[in-house]
Write an enzyme that holds these catalytic residues in place. Structure first.
Site, PDB file in Angstrom:
ATOM      1  N   ARG A  17     -21.396   3.240  -6.325  1.00 60.61           N
ATOM      2  CA  ARG A  17     -20.574   4.446  -6.138  1.00 60.61           C
ATOM      3  C   ARG A  17     -19.076   4.176  -6.075  1.00 60.61           C
ATOM      4  O   ARG A  17     -18.275   5.098  -6.099  1.00 60.61           O
ATOM      5  CB  ARG A  17     -21.038   5.202  -4.877  1.00 60.61           C
ATOM      6  CG  ARG A  17     -22.263   6.063  -5.155  1.00 60.61           C
ATOM      7  CD  ARG A  17     -22.705   6.791  -3.900  1.00 60.61           C
ATOM      8  NE  ARG A  17     -23.425   5.911  -2.997  1.00 60.61           N
ATOM      9  CZ  ARG A  17     -23.634   6.174  -1.703  1.00 60.61           C
ATOM     10  NH1 ARG A  17     -23.137   7.284  -1.171  1.00 60.61           N
ATOM     11  NH2 ARG A  17     -24.316   5.333  -0.952  1.00 60.61           N
ATOM     12  N   ASN A 233     -19.180   3.196   0.975  1.00 63.09           N
ATOM     13  CA  ASN A 233     -19.954   3.267  -0.268  1.00 63.09           C
ATOM     14  C   ASN A 233     -19.136   3.801  -1.428  1.00 63.09           C
ATOM     15  O   ASN A 233     -19.479   3.576  -2.586  1.00 63.09           O
ATOM     16  CB  ASN A 233     -21.192   4.155  -0.075  1.00 63.09           C
ATOM     17  CG  ASN A 233     -22.160   3.537   0.917  1.00 63.09           C
ATOM     18  OD1 ASN A 233     -22.567   2.392   0.757  1.00 63.09           O
ATOM     19  ND2 ASN A 233     -22.482   4.270   1.959  1.00 63.09           N
ATOM     20  N   ALA A 428      39.094 -10.090 -11.684  1.00 66.05           N
ATOM     21  CA  ALA A 428      38.233  -8.968 -12.055  1.00 66.05           C
ATOM     22  C   ALA A 428      37.813  -9.086 -13.515  1.00 66.05           C
ATOM     23  O   ALA A 428      38.599  -9.484 -14.367  1.00 66.05           O
ATOM     24  CB  ALA A 428      38.971  -7.653 -11.831  1.00 66.05           C
TER      25      ALA A 428
HETATM   26 CA    CA Z   1     -25.596   1.610   3.371  1.00 64.72          CA
END
Ligand code: CA
Ligand code: UD1
Length: 489
Positions: A17, A233, A428
């Protein structure tokens, strides 16, 4: 006396998942992968031997475990035939059944703390049990194994959700999956597990029923802090637990004396260390192994990874990594510190300044619109606005040096490798391609001219003049006494 403790960390599952090419347990919260959180937790609970069970994405997971601690044993579970099978495989990584106590935990439960594991071990020993399960009362127990107790409240079994009756499903006390068990009993029980359940798997949880049947003492340690039992998950759960861990970390540092103006927008990795009286302004992220000394103020809107910040330093709206900021130094707003940037005490890196692989000495200033790459800037030097250290000729990178108390002007380009001597000045718009002697003024309208002694004439008595005189005196002495110099006298 405490006995030998072995930890088994289960991490063979697929993590489908997550929908990721990265192994589930390698996803991170607070700058640490979930498996590292598990390994840190068991290590902090006084475990002597740790076995990680790997299966899916085993090469990635093995590499991460070994990088974390090469002493951790690895057991490969080719097929995920259940938590009981995973533990069986783990025990085969040992020469003999574990003599003492075994802790079983999961690689995807990142908030579980060492303290909880220690308390679980203490409870297990004090009650002289064979098995102690870590349980929690949850609002929605769907999917979890339920803790079945008899009329006296004694634990008799763990029933998986799929295998549970309606009455058992009404139980809200769940099995976290984490347990402590006598090692010899574990080996004995795991070898006798059967697959007579709805998933046809070997359930570790069935060792509870066996212990009860054999008349061995079994009990539960109920954890109030349910967060510590939560597994990940999917990515929504990862974010949710990441936010909770951050809430805990910010709360911890506030208790240690750190002012955090807005904990909600301040993110602190697990490995960061902060001293008392540090102030963090909103939108600050302190990542990796960043350390901040007392009195420093960071933010708003600053991200630092592996940055060492000295006492009383101030860093405003800055992005930095692998850099050092000295005590009392100031950085930003809108600065970019790249790896190897080192700013000395009291120094300044100002607005729209990018620094890479360079040292900027104590009290030196690079205030505006500048790229400093592969340079060493001496103490007390000042680099003018709009300066570029042209460190790369398209083939190789070269270093440049700006001397102590040198003052370089606006819109200069230093074409590396080039050295500006101590106390020297530049004009400069100069493009400096050749070294500038100490105390000289370099101008480069047309051919560069070095006007020797310019600082002594025009800035007599200044720190630059003094630095130039010191450098010239050293050089003169070296020339007058070459043999002494060579023999180091
Ligand atoms: Ca589990
Ligand atoms: C398990 C418990 C359940 C508990 C729940 C808590 C069993 C039979 N059930 O259920 O009582 O409430 O955890 O989250 O133990 N793993 C392996 N190899 C395997 C199977 C699993 O390494 O063959 C690892 C997984 O990677 C994971 C952990 O073990 O880290 C738990 O596995 P999972 O499938 O999530 O267990 P659940 O069925 O949720």
């Amino acid at each position: 006396m405490t006995d030998q403790v072995t930890a088994i960390v289960l991490a063979a599952g697929a993590g489908t998942r997550m929908r990721s090419s990265r192994a589930k347990v390698l996803h991170e919260i607070a700058g640490r992968s979930m498996i590292e959180h598990a390994l840190v937790a068991v290590a902090g609970a006084g475990v002597h031997t740790t076995i990680a069970v790997v299966g899916h994405d085993r090469d990635q997971v093995t590499a991460a475990v070994t990088a974390h601690d090469p002493a951790i044993l690895l057991a490969v579970q080719e097929q995920q035939n259940g938590t009981g099978h995973a533990v069986h495989v783990a025990l085969q990584a040992l020469d003999a059944p574990p003599a003492g106590t075994v802790v079983v935990t999961y690689g995807d439960v990142p908030l579980l703390s060492s303290q909880t594991l220690s308390e679980l071990l203490v409870d297990h020993r004090a009650a002289a049990r064979t098995v102690t399960i870590l349980t929690a009362e949850v609002a929605d127990p769907t999917g979890y194994g339920r803790i079945v107790r008899d009329h006296d409240g004694a634990v008799t079994a763990i029933r998986e959700h799929r295998d549970a009756t309606e009455a058992e499903r009404a139980i809200h006390e769940i099995n976290s999956g984490i347990l402590v068990v006598d090692g010899e009993f574990l080996a004995h029980a795991v070898a006798r597990l059967e697959t007579d359940n709805s998933q046809g798997e070997l359930y570790l949880t069935d060792i509870v029923g066996r212990a009860v049947a054999e008349g061995r003492p079994v009990g539960a340690h109920v954890l109030e802090d349910v967060w510590q039992t939560e597994g990940v998950n999917d990515r929504a759960q990862l974010a949710r637990l990441g936010r909770e861990l951050n809430r805990r970390l910010t709360r911890h540092w506030m208790a240690e004396g750190v002012t955090i103006v807005d904990p909600e927008t301040t993110w602190i990795d697990s490995a960061v260390t902060l001293a008392a009286d540090v102030t963090l302004l909103p939108g600050t992220q302190l990542l990796g192994a960043t350390t901040v000394a007392t009195g420093a103020t960071i933010g708003p809107d600053t991200t630092l990874r592996n940055v060492e910040v000295g006492e009383d330093a101030t860093i405003v709206r800055t992005h930095g990594s692998d850099a050092v900021v000295g005590a009392g130094a100031t950085v930003g707003p809108f600065a970019y510190l790249r790896p190897g940037a080192e700013l000395g005490a009291g120094g300044k890196i100002g607005t729209f300044v990018e620094v890479k692989n360079s040292s900027i000495g104590a009290g030196a200033k690079v205030p505006h619109l500048t790229y400093v790459g592969d340079a060493d800037i001496g103490e007390g030097a000042n680099v003018g606005a709009g300066t570029i250290f042209a460190n790369y000729d398209g083939v190789t990178k070269n270093r440049s040096t700006i001397g102590r108390h040198a003052r370089t002007s606006s819109n200069n380009t230093f074409v590396a490798p080039v050295t500006v001597g101590d106390g020297a000045f530049t004009g400069a718009g100069a493009t400096i391609r050749e070294d500038v002697p100490p105390g000289a003024l370099a101008v480069s309208a047309g051919a560069q001219r070095n006007i020797g002694g310019w600082v002594a004439d025009r800035r007599p008595g200044s720190a630059s003049d003094q630095a130039a005189r010191d450098a010239l005196a050293d050089a003169a002495q070296a020339e007058a006494e070459p043999n002494l110099e060579a023999t180091g006298e």
